[in-house]
Design an enzyme around this catalytic site. Structure first.
Site, PDB file in Angstrom:
ATOM      1  N   CYS A   3      -0.413 -10.982  20.831  1.00  0.00           N
ATOM      2  CA  CYS A   3      -1.613 -10.745  19.698  1.00  0.00           C
ATOM      3  C   CYS A   3      -2.585 -10.683  20.428  1.00  0.00           C
ATOM      4  O   CYS A   3      -3.710 -10.308  19.792  1.00  0.00           O
ATOM      5  CB  CYS A   3      -1.288 -11.646  18.269  1.00  0.00           C
ATOM      6  SG  CYS A   3       0.362 -11.491  17.840  1.00  0.00           S
TER       7      CYS A   3
ATOM      8  N   HIS B  48      -8.408 -13.366  12.706  1.00  0.00           N
ATOM      9  CA  HIS B  48      -7.112 -13.272  13.189  1.00  0.00           C
ATOM     10  C   HIS B  48      -6.325 -12.723  11.868  1.00  0.00           C
ATOM     11  O   HIS B  48      -5.504 -11.473  11.888  1.00  0.00           O
ATOM     12  CB  HIS B  48      -6.219 -14.021  13.899  1.00  0.00           C
ATOM     13  CG  HIS B  48      -5.018 -13.678  14.499  1.00  0.00           C
ATOM     14  ND1 HIS B  48      -5.058 -12.688  15.349  1.00  0.00           N
ATOM     15  CD2 HIS B  48      -3.789 -14.136  14.484  1.00  0.00           C
ATOM     16  CE1 HIS B  48      -3.608 -12.422  15.662  1.00  0.00           C
ATOM     17  NE2 HIS B  48      -2.823 -13.405  15.099  1.00  0.00           N
TER      18      HIS B  48
ATOM     19  N   GLU C 104      -6.010 -21.189  10.511  1.00  0.00           N
ATOM     20  CA  GLU C 104      -7.159 -20.461  10.927  1.00  0.00           C
ATOM     21  C   GLU C 104      -8.323 -20.944   9.990  1.00  0.00           C
ATOM     22  O   GLU C 104      -9.491 -21.098  10.399  1.00  0.00           O
ATOM     23  CB  GLU C 104      -7.038 -18.931  10.692  1.00  0.00           C
ATOM     24  CG  GLU C 104      -8.372 -18.381  11.397  1.00  0.00           C
ATOM     25  CD  GLU C 104      -8.029 -16.545  11.626  1.00  0.00           C
ATOM     26  OE1 GLU C 104      -8.985 -16.089  12.455  1.00  0.00           O
ATOM     27  OE2 GLU C 104      -6.909 -16.258  11.135  1.00  0.00           O
TER      28      GLU C 104
ATOM     29  N   LYS D 118      -6.879  -6.487   9.131  1.00  0.00           N
ATOM     30  CA  LYS D 118      -5.250  -6.093   9.165  1.00  0.00           C
ATOM     31  C   LYS D 118      -4.726  -5.853   7.857  1.00  0.00           C
ATOM     32  O   LYS D 118      -3.813  -5.247   7.329  1.00  0.00           O
ATOM     33  CB  LYS D 118      -4.660  -7.432   9.591  1.00  0.00           C
ATOM     34  CG  LYS D 118      -4.833  -7.675  11.176  1.00  0.00           C
ATOM     35  CD  LYS D 118      -3.714  -8.908  11.680  1.00  0.00           C
ATOM     36  CE  LYS D 118      -3.908  -9.175  13.100  1.00  0.00           C
ATOM     37  NZ  LYS D 118      -5.403  -9.743  13.413  1.00  0.00           N
TER      38      LYS D 118
ATOM     39  N   HIS E 284      -1.024  -4.802  11.823  1.00  0.00           N
ATOM     40  CA  HIS E 284      -1.120  -5.767  13.041  1.00  0.00           C
ATOM     41  C   HIS E 284      -0.790  -4.883  14.299  1.00  0.00           C
ATOM     42  O   HIS E 284       0.526  -4.531  14.419  1.00  0.00           O
ATOM     43  CB  HIS E 284      -0.359  -7.043  12.790  1.00  0.00           C
ATOM     44  CG  HIS E 284      -0.618  -8.136  13.749  1.00  0.00           C
ATOM     45  ND1 HIS E 284      -1.324  -7.766  15.030  1.00  0.00           N
ATOM     46  CD2 HIS E 284      -0.207  -9.322  13.913  1.00  0.00           C
ATOM     47  CE1 HIS E 284      -1.261  -9.037  15.680  1.00  0.00           C
ATOM     48  NE2 HIS E 284      -0.547  -9.931  14.939  1.00  0.00           N
TER      49      HIS E 284
ATOM     50  N   PHE F 114       1.606 -15.409  19.169  1.00  0.00           N
ATOM     51  CA  PHE F 114       2.621 -16.028  19.629  1.00  0.00           C
ATOM     52  C   PHE F 114       2.686 -16.544  20.882  1.00  0.00           C
ATOM     53  O   PHE F 114       2.145 -15.927  21.797  1.00  0.00           O
ATOM     54  CB  PHE F 114       3.938 -15.161  19.155  1.00  0.00           C
ATOM     55  CG  PHE F 114       4.182 -15.135  17.910  1.00  0.00           C
ATOM     56  CD1 PHE F 114       3.750 -15.837  16.859  1.00  0.00           C
ATOM     57  CD2 PHE F 114       5.032 -14.120  17.419  1.00  0.00           C
ATOM     58  CE1 PHE F 114       3.725 -15.527  15.495  1.00  0.00           C
ATOM     59  CE2 PHE F 114       5.420 -13.978  16.073  1.00  0.00           C
ATOM     60  CZ  PHE F 114       4.815 -14.635  15.078  1.00  0.00           C
TER      61      PHE F 114
END
Length: 417
Positions: A167, A306, A317, A338, A343, A403
């Site tokens: 990502c 994010h 976050e 998003k 995403h 990830f």
């Protein structure tokens, strides 16, 4: 060190066929999320997708029809950004002009098509040879296919680099291009993020991770709910985005106006867990980006988070942003776009960064469009439901946390006309 300017941007996303259209729909709070195609729904009936607003092959020359869908997205976005920057193919300084691409999983459509053809041939009882596939299958599905297509299309002889960091792929591509220009290795670069993995094989794998959003019973389009108490995961999207970076000297020499100055880049690795995020390393990436830019937390007015709408991701976050900004949170507006475009994995970082630059220049901040019931643990100003207009924004930050534990943070500020 050279000052690095953004002189062009472009995108093809679930929200629009170009960047202005994508930004307009983001400000309107439109959610481009819908049901999967029949070929996917027969295996995964509850899966939602954020498909691109236009078919990329219809926006390209016929010679690009055989490219993988991800590479097509890359070329469409790059074309818009290069046109906006006033750059034509084969510039005189082509050896000082680089190509930087971020992608999570290149060639997903090619790979799925290859195995579908193989299975079909096997089931036809020997009437077709299952080992005969298209001779360009490997060049189509290699991770650097998009970078190769862009460099050949525009005759760019500078370094052609591909970053595959889940990502964070395209955010890291931006940061590495920024440092290459700032430190004098290049004078310009086209940076692109692309992703096209809305295929049965890819979605079966993502579904197994149990991170995909469940359909909202009342309105499936609003099923991705970052920072909400009732969030259930993210929705995969597809598309591409691009930005042109140039040294200030190069841009000024050709009298090209700048959209913004890219001024800070921070990155870190959790080195702890494949999927669980680390607040400490997110904090370090953001602090590093601010230090790189020579800015303090109070200098940032908008942050594109994010914000994946996962249980651990949103809470961590939020904690990280709180740790970095402290008292400056009173003047910091944050949103996760998003919630609207899904995403885009390898393309997410650059699309969200481009939307943040648009927000800075327009003074209109896109919302977290589905934030109706905030999680009490996510108690920052996440611009719920509706866009905010008439805002003075002098600097922005955009976060991408991947990830594998890779974190990237980017900072840009206004550049005088």
């Amino acid at each position: 060190m050279a000052k690095v300017l953004i002189t062009g941007m472009g995108a093809i996303s679930p929200l629009g066929a170009d960047l202005p259209g994508s930004f307009a729909r983001a400000l309107a709070g439109d959610c481009a999320i819908g049901p999967a195609s029949a070929g996917i729904a027969k295996w995964l009936p509850d899966v939602l997708l954020a498909s691109a607003a236009a078919e990329p092959h219809t926006m390209l020359d016929a010679k690009h029809a055989s490219l993988d869908r991800a590479s097509q997205f890359a070329l469409v976005a790059a074309g818009e950004a290069m046109n906006a920057a006033g750059i034509t193919p084969r510039p005189a300084d082509a050896r000082r002009f680089g190509v930087f691409v971020g992608i999570g999983f290149g060639g997903a459509h090619t790979v799925d098509g290859l195995y579908e053809r193989f299975q079909s041939a096997v089931q036809s009882e020997g009437k077709r040879n299952p080992t005969v596939v298209h001779p360009l299958s490997v060049p189509r599905m290699m991770a650097n296919a998009a970078a190769a297509a862009i460099s050949m299309t525009y005759g760019l002889n500078g370094p052609s680099n591909t970053y595959s960091v889940a990502c964070a792929s395209s955010a890291i591509a931006i940061g590495e291009a920024f440092h290459a220009i700032r430190d004098g290795y290049l004078d310009a670069a086209i940076v692109v993020g692309c992703e096209a993995m809305l295929t049965p094989g890819s979605l079966l794998a993502w579904n197994a991770l149990r991170v995909m959003a469940k359909p909202d019973a009342n309105n499936p389009a609003r099923s991705c709910r970052p920072f909400s108490q009732d969030r259930s995961g993210f929705v995969l999207g597809e598309g591409g985005a691009a930005i042109v970076l140039e040294s200030a000297e190069r841009a000024h020499a050709r009298q090209q106006p700048a959209l913004a100055e890219l001024c800070g880049y921070g990155r870190s690795s959790d080195a702890a867990h494949l999927t669980a995020p680390s607040s400490a390393e997110q904090v370090f990436a953001m602090q590093q980006a601010l230090a790189d830019a020579g800015l303090q937390p109070q200098h940032i007015q908008y942050l594109n988070a994010h914000g994946t709408a996962t249980e651990a991701g949103d809470v961590v976050e939020t904690e990280s942003i709180r740790s970095v900004f402290g008292d400056a949170l009173q003047q910091l507006a944050i949103s996760s776009t998003k919630s609207m475009h899904g995403h885009l994995i390898g393309a997410s970082g650059i699309l969200e960064f481009a939307l943040a630059v648009m927000a800075m220049n327009s003074g209109s901040l896109p919302p977290t469009a589905t934030l109706e019931t905030p999680d009490p643990r996510c108690d920052l100003d996440f611009i719920p439901l509706q866009a905010r207009h008439g805002c003075q924004v002098d600097a922005i930050m955009s976060n991408s946390f991947a990830f594998g534990g890779s974190n990237a943070s980017l900072v840009a500020r206004r550049h005088p006309a």
